[in-house]
Write a protein that holds these residues in place. Structure first.
Motif, PDB file in Angstrom:
ATOM      1  N   ASN A 266     -63.793-102.244 -83.718  1.00  0.00           N
ATOM      2  CA  ASN A 266     -63.762-101.318 -82.617  1.00  0.00           C
ATOM      3  C   ASN A 266     -62.324-100.227 -82.881  1.00  0.00           C
ATOM      4  O   ASN A 266     -61.211-100.978 -82.884  1.00  0.00           O
ATOM      5  CB  ASN A 266     -63.469-101.746 -81.288  1.00  0.00           C
ATOM      6  N   GLY A 267     -62.551 -98.996 -83.342  1.00  0.00           N
ATOM      7  CA  GLY A 267     -61.436 -98.412 -83.574  1.00  0.00           C
ATOM      8  C   GLY A 267     -61.720 -96.738 -83.596  1.00  0.00           C
ATOM      9  O   GLY A 267     -62.698 -96.256 -83.177  1.00  0.00           O
ATOM     10  N   ALA A 268     -60.462 -96.080 -83.864  1.00  0.00           N
ATOM     11  CA  ALA A 268     -60.117 -94.726 -84.109  1.00  0.00           C
ATOM     12  C   ALA A 268     -60.719 -93.849 -82.733  1.00  0.00           C
ATOM     13  O   ALA A 268     -61.657 -92.999 -82.979  1.00  0.00           O
ATOM     14  CB  ALA A 268     -61.140 -94.122 -85.337  1.00  0.00           C
ATOM     15  N   PRO A 269     -60.153 -94.433 -81.746  1.00  0.00           N
ATOM     16  CA  PRO A 269     -60.538 -93.511 -80.495  1.00  0.00           C
ATOM     17  C   PRO A 269     -59.945 -92.143 -80.576  1.00  0.00           C
ATOM     18  O   PRO A 269     -59.019 -91.683 -80.825  1.00  0.00           O
ATOM     19  CB  PRO A 269     -59.950 -94.514 -79.323  1.00  0.00           C
ATOM     20  N   ARG A 270     -60.760 -91.176 -79.981  1.00  0.00           N
ATOM     21  CA  ARG A 270     -60.312 -89.701 -79.958  1.00  0.00           C
ATOM     22  C   ARG A 270     -61.027 -89.086 -78.603  1.00  0.00           C
ATOM     23  O   ARG A 270     -62.307 -89.166 -78.573  1.00  0.00           O
ATOM     24  CB  ARG A 270     -60.688 -89.141 -81.093  1.00  0.00           C
ATOM     25  N   PHE A 271     -60.235 -88.413 -77.749  1.00  0.00           N
ATOM     26  CA  PHE A 271     -60.683 -87.891 -76.581  1.00  0.00           C
ATOM     27  C   PHE A 271     -61.493 -86.504 -76.875  1.00  0.00           C
ATOM     28  O   PHE A 271     -60.709 -85.728 -77.741  1.00  0.00           O
ATOM     29  CB  PHE A 271     -59.699 -87.418 -75.584  1.00  0.00           C
ATOM     30  N   SER A 272     -62.501 -86.183 -76.236  1.00  0.00           N
ATOM     31  CA  SER A 272     -62.964 -84.973 -76.360  1.00  0.00           C
ATOM     32  C   SER A 272     -62.260 -83.954 -75.835  1.00  0.00           C
ATOM     33  O   SER A 272     -61.263 -84.238 -74.928  1.00  0.00           O
ATOM     34  CB  SER A 272     -64.606 -84.786 -75.726  1.00  0.00           C
ATOM     35  N   PRO A 273     -62.191 -82.557 -76.147  1.00  0.00           N
ATOM     36  CA  PRO A 273     -61.190 -81.498 -75.474  1.00  0.00           C
ATOM     37  C   PRO A 273     -61.315 -81.326 -73.944  1.00  0.00           C
ATOM     38  O   PRO A 273     -60.374 -81.092 -73.392  1.00  0.00           O
ATOM     39  CB  PRO A 273     -61.773 -80.108 -76.273  1.00  0.00           C
ATOM     40  N   ASP A 274     -62.714 -81.853 -73.308  1.00  0.00           N
ATOM     41  CA  ASP A 274     -62.625 -81.665 -72.081  1.00  0.00           C
ATOM     42  C   ASP A 274     -62.430 -82.995 -71.229  1.00  0.00           C
ATOM     43  O   ASP A 274     -62.375 -83.076 -69.981  1.00  0.00           O
ATOM     44  CB  ASP A 274     -64.179 -81.183 -71.423  1.00  0.00           C
ATOM     45  N   GLY A 275     -62.121 -83.994 -72.054  1.00  0.00           N
ATOM     46  CA  GLY A 275     -61.851 -85.117 -71.665  1.00  0.00           C
ATOM     47  C   GLY A 275     -62.857 -86.111 -71.159  1.00  0.00           C
ATOM     48  O   GLY A 275     -62.531 -87.114 -70.583  1.00  0.00           O
ATOM     49  N   ASP A 276     -64.128 -85.666 -71.411  1.00  0.00           N
ATOM     50  CA  ASP A 276     -65.175 -86.682 -70.585  1.00  0.00           C
ATOM     51  C   ASP A 276     -65.897 -87.599 -71.406  1.00  0.00           C
ATOM     52  O   ASP A 276     -66.420 -88.519 -70.943  1.00  0.00           O
ATOM     53  CB  ASP A 276     -66.400 -85.413 -70.463  1.00  0.00           C
ATOM     54  N   LYS A 277     -65.366 -87.436 -72.860  1.00  0.00           N
ATOM     55  CA  LYS A 277     -65.996 -88.414 -73.971  1.00  0.00           C
ATOM     56  C   LYS A 277     -65.051 -88.906 -74.634  1.00  0.00           C
ATOM     57  O   LYS A 277     -63.739 -88.126 -74.915  1.00  0.00           O
ATOM     58  CB  LYS A 277     -67.178 -87.918 -74.526  1.00  0.00           C
ATOM     59  N   LEU A 278     -65.203 -90.068 -75.341  1.00  0.00           N
ATOM     60  CA  LEU A 278     -64.350 -90.591 -76.543  1.00  0.00           C
ATOM     61  C   LEU A 278     -65.261 -90.839 -77.651  1.00  0.00           C
ATOM     62  O   LEU A 278     -66.323 -91.415 -77.585  1.00  0.00           O
ATOM     63  CB  LEU A 278     -63.861 -92.038 -75.913  1.00  0.00           C
ATOM     64  N   ALA A 279     -64.916 -90.261 -78.647  1.00  0.00           N
ATOM     65  CA  ALA A 279     -65.597 -90.484 -79.989  1.00  0.00           C
ATOM     66  C   ALA A 279     -64.707 -91.829 -80.594  1.00  0.00           C
ATOM     67  O   ALA A 279     -63.419 -91.897 -80.505  1.00  0.00           O
ATOM     68  CB  ALA A 279     -65.164 -89.355 -81.121  1.00  0.00           C
ATOM     69  N   LEU A 280     -65.465 -92.554 -81.188  1.00  0.00           N
ATOM     70  CA  LEU A 280     -64.832 -94.137 -81.576  1.00  0.00           C
ATOM     71  C   LEU A 280     -65.831 -94.444 -82.840  1.00  0.00           C
ATOM     72  O   LEU A 280     -66.996 -93.770 -83.319  1.00  0.00           O
ATOM     73  CB  LEU A 280     -64.756 -95.076 -80.631  1.00  0.00           C
ATOM     74  N   VAL A 281     -65.135 -95.519 -83.677  1.00  0.00           N
ATOM     75  CA  VAL A 281     -66.051 -96.190 -84.644  1.00  0.00           C
ATOM     76  C   VAL A 281     -66.323 -97.654 -84.001  1.00  0.00           C
ATOM     77  O   VAL A 281     -65.342 -98.358 -83.729  1.00  0.00           O
ATOM     78  CB  VAL A 281     -65.221 -95.822 -85.804  1.00  0.00           C
TER      79      VAL A 281
END
Length: 452
Positions: A266-281
């Motif tokens: 579970n890694g590399a979290p990144r918030f979307s510009p609007d803060g609604d989502k999280l991209a992750l691996v």
């Protein structure tokens, strides 16, 4: 094999050693002589006690770090005026400086500080000497004062003097460049103190390393901090429960929430510009794949599929797509894909491999880690319209780039004297600086968004 390379590259970001309270110290390495000359005159102060903060020194350091300004040394100033009326424009013209900042500080009865400061255009000031006239909106001749770019007054509490100095730097930067300043921002990074009871530490500091604060400590590795768009939260990876898991933490309250704990990676979290989502691996299906997690509904959507390994997602400024690293073409390269998945477009072609792609806020460039044919890992910038690539750094191992929210600078981890330090490079590559921590190393920096 490539999966092990990916995981090894990611896990390398956790290696760091640092002292507990050392402040990051700027060391200019190159490029300042090509920057724009400016003078930050020491502010007038006539109090009995020393000022709690040397405002002019902070401003000069800020502007120098931006890579766009070269503050004149105080000893080289022809005079030290405290207001526009004291400025001898002819003397300043001979220095090559086209703008100066002057100011004065007084203490109020309540113990706060009143700061009065001006930004003055030397060239205009010289031209308008002799009480030059200009037409007002109603057609009357009035004294021209357009050489005073701004004249401001503020009352500042003692404990916020350094913060307000950064505010002045932002105003100067925006007035003279037309771009928003990013001096009232922060950085987060992971530190390891091997002899401590809790060796892994997540720390937050002002962008220049001052006001460092410990926000989390652990006996197991911490890695990959990422800021929420409002600057109040950090997503990060923790191994505290014996495997990698993604958490989200409020840096003000300390409240933590576990977001993912799937088998394997579970890694590399990144918030979307609007803060609604999280991209992750995640690697729960075997290979490393990109997912998005809706932070309200907790709905998880898989974006990439197949046997390739995909990691290091980064949202484009509009939030419509992501760039990411993938080995689908053999060696790791950077691709772009819609936030809803679908066909991926390859973006990088130069060098042996490219990783850690991030898009500048204006969407024009991508900053990445480029491995050249000699095996060196350096930061590079790619023009997303033309594809042209510019190498920004020249050290042996540069990684973990993070772009300032105004796109002017990049902070990253580099190797210096066999130690890992934080470094900065201007987006045009002309200015470089090193921010070492005493007796240690620090890596995986993350630059915050603009803070309110």
């Amino acid at each position: 094999m490539l999966k092990r390379v990916f995981l090894g590259f990611i896990l390398s970001l956790t290696a760091a050693v640092s002292t507990a309270h050392a402040a990051l110290e700027l060391v200019i390495t190159e490029g300042i002589n090509s920057a724009r000359p400016i003078a930050i005159v020491p502010f007038k102060w006539e109090g009995q006690e020393p000022l709690p903060q040397d405002i002019s020194a902070v401003i000069a350091s800020d502007l120098q770090r931006s890579g766009k300004f070269n503050p004149l040394r105080v000893n080289d100033m022809p005079q030290t005026p405290y207001g526009e009326s004291e400025v001898d424009f002819d003397q300043w013209t001979n220095t090559g400086v086209d703008s100066i900042v002057v100011g004065a500080v007084t203490q109020t009865e309540t113990g706060d500080y009143r700061v009065n400061y001006q930004l003055i255009d030397i060239v205009r000031g010289q031209l308008t000497q002799g009480d030059a006239k200009a037409l007002s909106s109603d057609g009357q001749l009035v004294s021209s004062r357009d050489h005073i770019l701004f004249n401001k007054v503020a009352t500042v509490p003692k404990n916020r003097m350094r913060e307000y100095a950064h505010r002045i730097s932002d105003l100067i930067y925006e007035e003279l460049t037309g771009e928003k300043g990013a001096f009232r921002t922060r950085i987060a990074y992971v530190v390891v103190q091997e002899d401590a009871d809790y060796p892994y530490q997540l720390r937050v500091a002002d962008y220049d390393g001052y006001n460092e604060r410990l926000v989390l400590r652990s006996k197991q590795p911490l890695m990959s901090p990422a800021w929420s768009p409002d600057g109040s939260k950090l997503a990060y990876v923790s191994f505290q429960n014996g495997q990698s898991e993604i958490f989200m933490m409020d840096i003000y309250t300390g409240k933590r929430e576990k977001l993912t704990s799937y088998p394997r990676h579970n890694g590399a979290p990144r918030f979307s510009p609007d803060g609604d989502k999280l991209a992750l691996v995640l690697s729960k299906s075997g290979s490393l794949h990109l997912y998005t997690l809706d932070l309200k509904t907790r709905k998880l959507e898989q974006l990439t599929k197949g046997r390739s390994n995909n990691t290091e997602p980064y949202w484009t400024p509009d939030g419509d797509s992501l760039v990411f690293t993938s080995d689908r073409g053999g060696r790791p390269q950077i691709y772009q894909m819609s936030e809803n998945g679908g066909t991926a477009k390859r973006l990088t072609w130069q060098g042996m491999q490219n990783l850690s792609g991030q898009i500048t806020p204006d969407g024009r460039f991508m900053v990445m880690v480029n491995q050249n044919n000699s095996g060196q890992f350096n930061l590079a910038k790619q023009d997303l319209e033309t594809g042209a690539v510019q190498i920004l750094t020249e050290t042996l191992l540069d990684e973990s780039p993070s772009i300032a929210p105004n796109g002017s600078m990049v902070i990253y981890s580099s190797t210096y004297n066999q130690a890992n330090v934080l470094s900065m490079v201007s987006i045009d590559g002309r200015f470089k600086a090193r921010l070492p921590l005493t007796n240690g190393r620090v890596r995986a920096p993350a630059w915050s968004p603009f803070l309110k």
